[in-house]
Design a protein around this motif. Sequence first.
Motif, mmCIF file in Angstrom:
data_model
loop_
_atom_site.group_PDB
_atom_site.id
_atom_site.type_symbol
_atom_site.label_atom_id
_atom_site.label_comp_id
_atom_site.label_asym_id
_atom_site.label_seq_id
_atom_site.Cartn_x
_atom_site.Cartn_y
_atom_site.Cartn_z
ATOM 1 N N TYR A 1 -11.970 -14.844 16.474
ATOM 2 C CA TYR A 1 -11.522 -14.113 17.651
ATOM 3 C C TYR A 1 -10.068 -13.710 17.437
ATOM 4 C CZ TYR A 1 -15.679 -15.987 19.898
ATOM 5 O OH TYR A 1 -16.970 -16.299 20.212
ATOM 6 N N THR A 2 -9.750 -12.489 17.842
ATOM 7 C CA THR A 2 -8.390 -11.973 17.654
ATOM 8 C C THR A 2 -7.463 -12.566 18.711
ATOM 9 O OG1 THR A 2 -9.213 -9.920 16.710
ATOM 10 C CG2 THR A 2 -6.984 -9.887 17.568
ATOM 11 N N VAL A 3 -6.338 -13.117 18.210
ATOM 12 C CA VAL A 3 -5.333 -13.681 19.107
ATOM 13 C C VAL A 3 -4.203 -12.675 19.320
ATOM 14 C CG1 VAL A 3 -3.714 -15.589 19.458
ATOM 15 C CG2 VAL A 3 -5.892 -15.997 18.292
ATOM 16 N N PHE A 4 -3.696 -12.091 18.224
ATOM 17 C CA PHE A 4 -2.654 -11.077 18.309
ATOM 18 C C PHE A 4 -3.058 -9.898 17.416
ATOM 19 C CE2 PHE A 4 -0.358 -15.178 18.732
ATOM 20 C CZ PHE A 4 0.155 -15.012 20.013
ATOM 21 N N ASP A 5 -2.782 -8.665 17.873
ATOM 22 C CA ASP A 5 -2.937 -7.500 16.997
ATOM 23 C C ASP A 5 -1.656 -6.672 17.095
ATOM 24 O OD1 ASP A 5 -3.271 -6.645 19.542
ATOM 25 O OD2 ASP A 5 -5.091 -5.472 19.201
ATOM 26 N N HIS A 6 -1.362 -5.951 16.025
ATOM 27 C CA HIS A 6 -0.116 -5.177 15.894
ATOM 28 C C HIS A 6 1.106 -6.092 16.095
ATOM 29 C CE1 HIS A 6 -2.837 -1.829 16.092
ATOM 30 N NE2 HIS A 6 -3.151 -2.058 17.357
ATOM 31 N N TYR A 7 1.007 -7.316 15.585
ATOM 32 C CA TYR A 7 2.074 -8.315 15.743
ATOM 33 C C TYR A 7 3.131 -8.072 14.670
ATOM 34 C CZ TYR A 7 4.147 -12.882 16.775
ATOM 35 O OH TYR A 7 5.011 -13.875 17.146
ATOM 36 N N ARG A 8 4.404 -7.934 15.053
ATOM 37 C CA ARG A 8 5.446 -7.492 14.131
ATOM 38 C C ARG A 8 6.105 -8.635 13.344
ATOM 39 N NH1 ARG A 8 5.682 -2.005 13.541
ATOM 40 N NH2 ARG A 8 7.889 -2.227 13.013
ATOM 41 N N ARG A 9 6.133 -9.857 13.880
ATOM 42 C CA ARG A 9 6.857 -10.951 13.241
ATOM 43 C C ARG A 9 5.996 -11.627 12.174
ATOM 44 N NH1 ARG A 9 9.355 -13.905 18.643
ATOM 45 N NH2 ARG A 9 10.527 -12.093 19.434
ATOM 46 N N THR A 10 6.656 -12.526 11.389
ATOM 47 C CA THR A 10 5.932 -13.277 10.362
ATOM 48 C C THR A 10 5.731 -14.729 10.787
ATOM 49 O OG1 THR A 10 8.030 -13.727 9.235
ATOM 50 C CG2 THR A 10 6.744 -11.814 8.496
ATOM 51 N N GLY B 1 0.812 -1.229 0.000
ATOM 52 C CA GLY B 1 0.000 0.000 0.000
ATOM 53 C C GLY B 1 0.833 1.261 0.000
ATOM 54 N N ASN B 2 2.073 1.186 -0.442
ATOM 55 C CA ASN B 2 2.983 2.340 -0.503
ATOM 56 C C ASN B 2 3.288 2.883 0.895
ATOM 57 O OD1 ASN B 2 4.702 4.062 -1.858
ATOM 58 N ND2 ASN B 2 3.138 5.625 -2.193
ATOM 59 N N ALA B 3 3.236 2.005 1.882
ATOM 60 C CA ALA B 3 3.548 2.403 3.257
ATOM 61 C C ALA B 3 4.145 1.210 3.979
ATOM 62 C CB ALA B 3 2.305 2.909 3.988
ATOM 63 N N GLN B 4 4.857 1.517 5.033
ATOM 64 C CA GLN B 4 5.518 0.467 5.802
ATOM 65 C C GLN B 4 4.495 -0.400 6.522
ATOM 66 O OE1 GLN B 4 8.089 1.985 8.815
ATOM 67 N NE2 GLN B 4 8.772 -0.032 9.515
ATOM 68 N N ILE B 5 4.746 -1.734 6.506
ATOM 69 C CA ILE B 5 3.869 -2.648 7.222
ATOM 70 C C ILE B 5 4.152 -2.494 8.717
ATOM 71 C CG2 ILE B 5 3.247 -5.048 7.609
ATOM 72 C CD1 ILE B 5 2.321 -3.975 4.940
ATOM 73 N N LEU B 6 3.108 -2.096 9.465
ATOM 74 C CA LEU B 6 3.271 -1.848 10.895
ATOM 75 C C LEU B 6 3.103 -3.114 11.722
ATOM 76 C CD1 LEU B 6 1.297 1.512 11.193
ATOM 77 C CD2 LEU B 6 3.764 1.179 10.896
ATOM 78 N N GLY B 7 2.419 -4.131 11.197
ATOM 79 C CA GLY B 7 2.209 -5.349 11.967
ATOM 80 C C GLY B 7 1.136 -6.200 11.339
ATOM 81 N N TYR B 8 0.742 -7.257 12.095
ATOM 82 C CA TYR B 8 -0.244 -8.213 11.597
ATOM 83 C C TYR B 8 -1.261 -8.478 12.702
ATOM 84 C CZ TYR B 8 3.422 -8.980 8.134
ATOM 85 O OH TYR B 8 4.370 -8.789 7.172
ATOM 86 N N THR B 9 -2.450 -8.877 12.265
ATOM 87 C CA THR B 9 -3.506 -9.275 13.199
ATOM 88 C C THR B 9 -3.819 -10.734 12.928
ATOM 89 O OG1 THR B 9 -4.441 -7.059 13.335
ATOM 90 C CG2 THR B 9 -5.871 -8.878 13.948
ATOM 91 N N VAL B 10 -3.691 -11.595 13.968
ATOM 92 C CA VAL B 10 -3.902 -13.035 13.857
ATOM 93 C C VAL B 10 -5.214 -13.376 14.548
ATOM 94 C CG1 VAL B 10 -2.949 -15.323 14.312
ATOM 95 C CG2 VAL B 10 -1.408 -13.400 13.862
ATOM 96 N N SER C 1 -2.735 -8.078 7.292
ATOM 97 C CA SER C 1 -1.592 -7.159 7.362
ATOM 98 C C SER C 1 -2.093 -5.743 7.645
ATOM 99 C CB SER C 1 -0.784 -7.206 6.062
ATOM 100 O OG SER C 1 -1.622 -6.952 4.949
ATOM 101 N N GLU C 2 -1.248 -4.894 8.225
ATOM 102 C CA GLU C 2 -1.671 -3.564 8.685
ATOM 103 C C GLU C 2 -0.581 -2.541 8.368
ATOM 104 O OE1 GLU C 2 -3.145 -1.317 12.809
ATOM 105 O OE2 GLU C 2 -2.346 -3.386 12.864
ATOM 106 N N ASN C 3 -1.038 -1.341 7.840
ATOM 107 C CA ASN C 3 -0.141 -0.184 7.693
ATOM 108 C C ASN C 3 -0.880 1.063 8.193
ATOM 109 O OD1 ASN C 3 -1.946 0.399 5.709
ATOM 110 N ND2 ASN C 3 -0.498 0.351 4.007
ATOM 111 N N LEU C 4 -0.404 2.255 7.798
ATOM 112 C CA LEU C 4 -1.025 3.491 8.304
ATOM 113 C C LEU C 4 -2.492 3.595 7.924
ATOM 114 C CD1 LEU C 4 1.782 6.153 7.675
ATOM 115 C CD2 LEU C 4 0.952 5.305 9.875
ATOM 116 N N CYS C 5 -2.891 2.966 6.804
ATOM 117 C CA CYS C 5 -4.293 3.047 6.368
ATOM 118 C C CYS C 5 -5.193 2.102 7.142
ATOM 119 C CB CYS C 5 -4.396 2.730 4.880
ATOM 120 S SG CYS C 5 -4.202 4.174 3.841
ATOM 121 N N GLY C 6 -4.627 1.081 7.754
ATOM 122 C CA GLY C 6 -5.427 0.130 8.504
ATOM 123 C C GLY C 6 -5.164 -1.290 8.057
#
Length: 1265
Positions: free
Chosen positions: A1089-1098, A1069-1078, A1117-1122
Amino acid sequence: MGWKCGTWRVSAFTKKPKTTEVTAGSTAVFEAETEKAGVKVKWQRAGTEITESEKYVIKAEGNKHSLTINNVGKEDDVTYAVIAGSSKVKFELKVKEPVTPAEAAPAPAVSESPAPPVESCQNTEGNRELTLLSTAPSGTQPEEPVDPIGLFLIRPQDGEVTVGGNITFTAKVAGESLLKKPSVKWFKGKWMDLGSKVGQHLQLHDSYDRNNKVYTFEMEIIEANMTFAGGYRCEVSTKDKFDSSNFNLTVNGKMNSCHLLCSCLLFFSPLTEGHEEGGDFREIKGEAKCESQSDVDVWEILRKAPPSEYEKIAFQYGITDLRGMLKRLKRIKKEEKKSTAFLKKLDPAYQVDKGQKIKLMVEVANPDADVKWLKNGQEIQVSGRYIFEAVGNKRILTINHCSLADDAAYECVVGEEKSFTELFVKEPPILITHPLEDQMVMVGERVEFECEVSEEGATVKWEKDGIELTREETFKYRFKKDGKKQYLIINESTKEDSGHYTVKTNGGVSVAELIVQEKKLEVYQSIADLTVKARDQAVFKCEVSDENVKGIWLKNGKEVVPDERIKISHIGRIHKLTIEDVTPDDEADYSFIPQGFAYNLSAKLQFLEVKIDFVPREEPPKIHLDCLGQSPDTIVVVAGNKLRLDVPISGDPTPTVIWQKVNKVICNLTQCLNTSGPTPCLTMLITKHFEWLLFESEGRVRVEMHEDHCVFIIEGAEKEDEGVYRVIVKNPVGEDKADITVKVIDVPDPPEAPKISNIGEDYCTVQWQPPKYDGGQPVLGYILERKKKKSYRWMRLNFDLLKELTYEAKRMIEGVVYEMRIYAVNSIGMSRPSPASQPFMPIAPPSEPTHFTVEDVSDNTVTLKWRPPERIGAGGLDGYIVEYCKDGSTEWIPALPGLTERTSALIKDLVTGDKLHFRIKAINLAGESGAAIIKEPVTVQEILQRPKIWLPRHLRQTLVKKVGETINIVIPFQGKPRPKIIWMKDGQTLDSKDVGIRNSNTDTILFIRKAELHHSGAYEITLQIENMTDKVAITIQIIDKPGPPQNIKLVDVWGFNAALEWTPPQDDGNAQILGYTVQKADKKAMEWYTVFDHYRRTNCVVSDLIMGNEYFFRVFSENLCGLSETAATTKNPAYIQKTGTTYKPPSYKEHDFSEPPKFTHPLVNRSVIAGYNTTLSCAVRGIPKPKIFWYKNKMDLSGDAKYRMFSKQGVLTLEIRKPTPFDGGCYTCKAVNECGEAEIECRLDVRGNEMDLMDDTNTAVKSNR
């Protein structure tokens, strides 16, 4: 506090003396400042004017005045006043006895220095106890907090008050740059407007300081109670600006000495986690032995309270370890209880105007539930005003014709649950339907101001010259209400009561002026000397200016007592003394004395005694006018009075008397007896034989004949009766004649309507012409009256007669329409009023515009700008006229066609190199203002200015925008002449179709309606003027939501854990990946159900899974846009095996449950009416579940939108929407599965209604034709 209404001045003082308390034997100084220098100021002590002495020192320097009282004693403890013009300010001097050292107890240091005052929050009475606890050093005063941003000079500050006390919040707004008074509103909470709550406990005030040009707005809370605590807001707005300020009010309960001591220790000790302070506080608390509060759950109170209330709760419940409690409070999870009885509760509050209707509505979970409505805890009964409704799940309470009694707390009760709300009834503003009228009275007279308001029994405020009037000890002012009418009554007026009186409501203001004059009586007609004969009538008459003045008549110094012969009358301004059948005893000096005035009007009554002398038989006739003691040339009579002229005659035989007017003889007895019509020459021949016959005839002008004289009578003299009368007497011996001139004098004719000129802010010049007829007497002067156009009361402007034909009327209110009229006065009396002048309005031209400057100059244009005038007045502002003049010339040329309403102007088509002077004037109805002139001449020539780009601070960093957002970049610059502007993106020229660029003389704008990813890049702006350039670069980054992660794998499953791996998304999305939601989902329910949010690893490990369940996993996946719109999901579930022995079930032969379709309920033939939806139903069974097909006349219906098919639990339904006769026929339902098929049929007849049949018949007939 001086109030303004329009622009009239209400107080002559800009600084007023204040009540002072001093010690006996010391010196007291009172200071006052007047608005203008040179104003005469008087000082009074207990109502008596103070003269300068050693004790009282009076000083006046310019507009500053002071009164110094030396060696103050207990007798000086009285009320004082200072007077300037019609303004009077009262103040008191309080004298206290000096405290001896033995009586003075030592006081702690904290009580010797009072707390520093806060400008915006002043407590009275209610918090005097807490004031003693202030530890500010003596002599230090905190500076007023000046607000450098927004409209506020000083914002309202937080305040604290004890129950029952008063507090005032103050806001100050700078008025120097404002065209008119700003609008200010006070709110409690987010929405409650306090303007409608003004009354016993709330007052709103405002004032304006002309010297500093500052508006002051105050909100005063009176006798505060605990419900007044909370957040407040003050909003101020002008035409193009808005600002607001929030502040809090804390209301403390009344405390005894023990609570006060505990509060003091808590107030001075910081709320820390230390134990020393807590120990000290508990020890003192034990010594004081206060009554313990009832058991309360402080944790629950803190959990429900907002953070702003924490310190207040700690103070109230004696919490010393507040920080520790707050840390533990964070660990408590708040669980909101969901209501089981209500689907939707009442709103927290409602507001309704008085007299309107409002509905309170809730939604209940059970449609059959019964509800109760309570008002202030009491159940509401059904009546004409309260209506209960139940519509499905909704329960509605309707209140009709809301009154102030409905302003209360309401509850809706369902079982054990309640829903609360509060209803506020807003009163409509009270309007003044009939305003006050100006009045002019004499000293001592009763004054009654009357106005009418829009509501009966409304509360109004009366003011005199800006000072509120109250019921004083002397009961000078009396207030009266009669329905919608409001009265202000002054029983005995004095000169000090003169001024402007104002009545105010929350919806209007009305002003009237009261002028109190000293009593002065004018004599329009004095009594005159009389000479009468026996048995005649004597009438003394005089006319004075006041019709209410009474008086007494004196005869030789003794009061005249009326009887049957002597009559005394008083009608209007005329006083009469009438004496019938005069006798010699009536000859005396008569006087009239008006009561209450030093006047004595005197006249003399002379009795005429007729002497009869013997005459010879032959005697020529003779007219003896000299015996009357009057001049035979001219007789003056006042119009309307009776003229009686006795003419003694002699002669033997009896002469014939002829009366003529100029050449016209009045009456000829011979012709009167022989003719019935009037003749041009009427002659009266009177003989002794016909003497008594003439007495029976009556007329307004007549002649009575007696033996030795004749009487000429004119009843009610008129202007036409004026002229020369000739009397001729004849007998055979000879004749005699005499001419008598009769002059009729009257009041003057009314002058013509006066003309108004030279109209100013509160004055005008009145001009008029003398009356065409002065009544025969010279005009002594004129009386001028004025009134408001919509009023019926005329007010006299002068008591001394005006000798000139012009008069400057003053003390008018700007913006009010007036009319003028004039009276002429001569020695006889006052004329009728002249016609009213043309209506006019006192207005003044505005002041000159301010800050007049040159903004820009080019080779042939000049741009000017200015600000509006400081004073505009009631005439408003029509516009501005701009003119210019060449240097060395005196001719001013209009620069613009007509007037301009803007505060800037572009002057075009000028000659390059000319030196010009510019000036501007403001225009309104009253005319032009003074001119604002630019001192130095302006040379019309472009000035070369280097190009310079002023890049805004936020554009010096990368500008980040989301896809679809609007981009609007404004970049100001300078440079003359107008520079060339070039936009580049990544070294390429911008495409004008994709990006919008707008350029002006001072800025350039880049506009993108919907941003896309390809709009990202480096933009470069270049300004070029000849060989000079300036460049600047801007980086824009357009971002979007990322794509889903890739290659998600379930790596391993062990115990209650599952290991996942994935790779970053292909599109970030032309922005840095801030994290992941599992997220995880059980295979049975598939609820994520959400297990992890803003998770940085792969990669991650999901734990705490439930044994025996199967789980799917997905990753966003998550960046500045959401978050990404889609997720990467595992293909295979993770099975969490059960531990221990594995049960192996026995093997059985599986039973075959399959069977072909079979209809268990057939279709039934139906006959329906056209236009109404109908259904055909049947039931079928079969394993596996059969597929269903519907046919009409063997035609498949699955693609026809008119038919809808339903299948539920084996029940098959075909719905036919609004059938017509053409939908009749044979319908078939077919069921098919792997084991076989089955069919069933029915017949459907569609009958048309009468209207449809008629329409079909008409259609068929038309088609056949």
